[in-house]
Design a protein around this motif. Structure first.
Motif, PDB file in Angstrom:
ATOM      1  N   PHE A 111       0.737  -1.420  -0.327  1.00 14.78           N
ATOM      2  CA  PHE A 111      -0.044  -0.210  -0.132  1.00 14.78           C
ATOM      3  C   PHE A 111       1.119   0.708   0.077  1.00 14.78           C
ATOM      4  N   GLY A 112       2.544   1.192   0.082  1.00 13.83           N
ATOM      5  CA  GLY A 112       3.093   2.503   0.377  1.00 13.83           C
ATOM      6  C   GLY A 112       3.515   2.785   1.878  1.00 13.83           C
ATOM      7  N   ARG A 113       3.601   3.945   1.914  1.00 14.38           N
ATOM      8  CA  ARG A 113       4.267   4.312   2.787  1.00 14.38           C
ATOM      9  C   ARG A 113       3.023   5.137   4.254  1.00 14.38           C
ATOM     10  N   PHE A 114       3.358   4.991   5.774  1.00 13.30           N
ATOM     11  CA  PHE A 114       1.860   5.607   5.825  1.00 13.30           C
ATOM     12  C   PHE A 114       1.660   6.416   6.755  1.00 13.30           C
ATOM     13  N   ARG A 115       3.418   6.720   7.041  1.00  9.66           N
ATOM     14  CA  ARG A 115       3.594   8.232   7.375  1.00  9.66           C
ATOM     15  C   ARG A 115       3.753   8.777   6.320  1.00  9.66           C
ATOM     16  N   ARG A 116       3.608   8.943   4.958  1.00 14.36           N
ATOM     17  CA  ARG A 116       3.312   9.547   3.625  1.00 14.36           C
ATOM     18  C   ARG A 116       2.825  11.078   3.957  1.00 14.36           C
ATOM     19  N   PRO A 117       3.130  12.160   3.989  1.00 11.77           N
ATOM     20  CA  PRO A 117       1.943  13.520   4.091  1.00 11.77           C
ATOM     21  C   PRO A 117       0.494  13.123   3.976  1.00 11.77           C
ATOM     22  N   TYR A 118       0.092  13.415   4.727  1.00 13.56           N
ATOM     23  CA  TYR A 118      -1.609  13.044   4.553  1.00 13.56           C
ATOM     24  C   TYR A 118      -2.700  14.799   3.833  1.00 13.56           C
ATOM     25  N   ARG A 119      -3.368  14.762   2.765  1.00 10.97           N
ATOM     26  CA  ARG A 119      -3.494  16.080   2.043  1.00 10.97           C
ATOM     27  C   ARG A 119      -4.820  15.622   2.061  1.00 10.97           C
ATOM     28  N   ASP A 120      -5.315  17.043   1.845  1.00 12.92           N
ATOM     29  CA  ASP A 120      -6.726  16.390   2.400  1.00 12.92           C
ATOM     30  C   ASP A 120      -7.147  17.019   0.505  1.00 12.92           C
ATOM     31  N   VAL A 121      -6.465  17.599  -0.589  1.00  8.45           N
ATOM     32  CA  VAL A 121      -6.236  17.898  -2.040  1.00  8.45           C
ATOM     33  C   VAL A 121      -5.591  16.769  -2.758  1.00  8.45           C
ATOM     34  N   PHE A 122      -5.579  16.308  -3.764  1.00  4.74           N
ATOM     35  CA  PHE A 122      -5.571  15.263  -3.945  1.00  4.74           C
ATOM     36  C   PHE A 122      -5.718  14.804  -5.858  1.00  4.74           C
ATOM     37  N   ARG A 123      -4.755  14.291  -6.889  1.00  5.86           N
ATOM     38  CA  ARG A 123      -5.020  14.748  -7.948  1.00  5.86           C
ATOM     39  C   ARG A 123      -4.975  13.386  -8.410  1.00  5.86           C
TER      40      ARG A 123
ATOM     41  N   TYR B  16     -11.232   7.737  -4.032  1.00  8.40           N
ATOM     42  CA  TYR B  16     -10.594   7.806  -2.499  1.00  8.40           C
ATOM     43  C   TYR B  16      -9.567   7.242  -2.483  1.00  8.40           C
ATOM     44  N   ALA B  17      -9.255   5.991  -3.015  1.00  6.32           N
ATOM     45  CA  ALA B  17      -7.868   5.176  -2.040  1.00  6.32           C
ATOM     46  C   ALA B  17      -6.880   6.096  -2.778  1.00  6.32           C
ATOM     47  N   GLN B  18      -6.463   6.494  -3.849  1.00  8.04           N
ATOM     48  CA  GLN B  18      -5.677   6.907  -4.447  1.00  8.04           C
ATOM     49  C   GLN B  18      -5.424   8.118  -3.444  1.00  8.04           C
ATOM     50  N   LYS B  19      -5.629   8.394  -2.613  1.00 12.93           N
ATOM     51  CA  LYS B  19      -5.324   9.624  -1.612  1.00 12.93           C
ATOM     52  C   LYS B  19      -4.612   9.413  -0.732  1.00 12.93           C
ATOM     53  N   HIS B  20      -4.170   8.090   0.012  1.00 13.32           N
ATOM     54  CA  HIS B  20      -3.003   7.884   0.902  1.00 13.32           C
ATOM     55  C   HIS B  20      -3.442   6.455   1.392  1.00 13.32           C
ATOM     56  N   PRO B  21      -2.492   6.221   1.854  1.00 11.66           N
ATOM     57  CA  PRO B  21      -1.526   4.383   2.124  1.00 11.66           C
ATOM     58  C   PRO B  21      -3.130   3.884   3.084  1.00 11.66           C
ATOM     59  N   ASP B  22      -3.021   4.722   3.724  1.00 15.45           N
ATOM     60  CA  ASP B  22      -4.278   3.773   4.851  1.00 15.45           C
ATOM     61  C   ASP B  22      -5.702   4.182   4.189  1.00 15.45           C
ATOM     62  N   GLU B  23      -6.120   5.277   3.704  1.00 14.92           N
ATOM     63  CA  GLU B  23      -7.223   4.927   2.532  1.00 14.92           C
ATOM     64  C   GLU B  23      -7.178   3.960   1.652  1.00 14.92           C
ATOM     65  N   ASP B  24      -6.556   3.984   0.968  1.00 14.93           N
ATOM     66  CA  ASP B  24      -6.370   2.630   0.127  1.00 14.93           C
ATOM     67  C   ASP B  24      -5.863   1.183   0.873  1.00 14.93           C
ATOM     68  N   PHE B  25      -6.133   0.961   1.968  1.00  9.86           N
ATOM     69  CA  PHE B  25      -6.103   0.278   2.725  1.00  9.86           C
ATOM     70  C   PHE B  25      -7.237  -0.257   3.189  1.00  9.86           C
ATOM     71  N   ALA B  26      -8.191   1.018   3.786  1.00 13.26           N
ATOM     72  CA  ALA B  26      -9.048   1.018   4.157  1.00 13.26           C
ATOM     73  C   ALA B  26     -10.474   0.443   3.320  1.00 13.26           C
ATOM     74  N   GLU B  27      -9.797   1.236   1.858  1.00 16.36           N
ATOM     75  CA  GLU B  27     -11.171   0.952   0.778  1.00 16.36           C
ATOM     76  C   GLU B  27     -10.930  -0.751   0.481  1.00 16.36           C
ATOM     77  N   THR B  28      -9.261  -1.079   0.576  1.00 16.07           N
ATOM     78  CA  THR B  28      -9.339  -2.060   0.137  1.00 16.07           C
ATOM     79  C   THR B  28     -10.071  -3.329   0.443  1.00 16.07           C
ATOM     80  N   PHE B  29     -10.242  -3.328   1.704  1.00 17.29           N
ATOM     81  CA  PHE B  29     -11.307  -3.785   3.206  1.00 17.29           C
ATOM     82  C   PHE B  29     -12.572  -3.541   2.771  1.00 17.29           C
ATOM     83  N   ALA B  30     -12.878  -2.745   2.626  1.00 15.60           N
ATOM     84  CA  ALA B  30     -14.350  -2.326   2.252  1.00 15.60           C
ATOM     85  C   ALA B  30     -14.663  -2.975   1.398  1.00 15.60           C
ATOM     86  N   VAL B  31     -13.781  -3.409   0.112  1.00 17.12           N
ATOM     87  CA  VAL B  31     -14.873  -4.075  -0.974  1.00 17.12           C
ATOM     88  C   VAL B  31     -14.481  -5.631  -0.683  1.00 17.12           C
TER      89      VAL B  31
END
Length: 231
Positions: free
Chosen positions: A109-121, A142-157
């Motif tokens: 999923f990537g580095r958990f401590r990567r900076p979390y940004r409200d705005v992403f592309r 939304y999964a593309q926002k941050h590794p933590d969100e990527d995991f949460a979205e994958t878990f939800a599916v």
């Protein structure tokens, strides 16, 4: 003109309780021992690395739901409530078992401590990520926002009954993430949570703001967002 803390809100016996019970049944169906506590606060989310789920207080009362819809122009329907609960459950499981600390988690999923940004592309055509929550203006990226969100979205599916993820994502690179989550849950599902912290962020019992002032602040946040500011 009533303090939110004086509304005597709770999940038990409220319109929200059936959705929480359904989430727990879905976790049980997957063999999961851990069931995150759900509490009322001012919005959706899990406190940072705390395995509890915060849900907007207005969902616990039908009158407040009508006020929310009148004031903001929208209200979560049953499908969206369950979609968000499954997503937040992904965060809670991640935090309960401290999964983000695993090298294998970071590799997928990537580095958990990567900076979390409200705005992403996001890339709306990417197949590296699952599609679960629909968030304006990003669609279901939304999964593309941050590794933590990527995991949460994958878990939800993975958790959603009859999502058909094995066939739906068969030819997608995101399948690697789903298979990883599937194997990881099989490994931990019978274990007790490693992180027992239950520190709540703005529980409804401490929200002394008047209901009218709450919506005044909410309207100001919307105006700031419209002007291009991020809180």
């Amino acid at each position: 003109n009533t303090r939110i803390s004086d509304l005597n809100l709770g999940i038990a016996g409220s319109p929200l309780e059936p959705y929480v019970r359904r989430l727990y049944r879905e976790l049980e169906a997957r063999g999961m021992r851990f069931k995150p506590d759900v509490y009322l606060t001012d919005g959706w989310g899990c406190p940072d690395r705390i395995p509890v789920i915060g849900v907007p207080f207005y969902l616990a009362d039908e009158r407040l739901q009508r006020i929310e819809e009148e004031q903001t122009g929208e209200i979560e329907d049953p499908r969206r409530i369950l979609t968000l609960l499954r997503h937040e459950a992904g965060h809670a499981v991640n935090y309960a078992y401290r999964l983000w600390r695993r090298p294998s988690w970071a590799a997928v999923f990537g580095r958990f401590r990567r900076p979390y940004r409200d705005v992403f592309r996001p890339d709306p055509l990417s197949r590296e990520y699952v599609k679960h929550i629909a968030v304006s203006p990003y669609g279901r990226t939304y999964a593309q926002k941050h590794p933590d969100e990527d995991f949460a979205e994958t878990f939800a599916v993975w958790l959603t009954p009859r999502s058909g993820w094995r066939s739906r994502y068969r030819s997608w690179p995101a399948m690697r993430k789903l298979l990883y989550v599937n194997g990881l849950m099989r490994e931990i599902r019978r274990r007790p949570a490693e992180n027992a912290c239950r520190r709540l962020l703005r529980p409804v019992q401490t929200m002394t703001l008047l209901l009218a002032d709450h919506y005044g602040k909410k309207a100001e946040r919307y105006r700031r967002a419209a002007r291009g500011y991020v809180d």
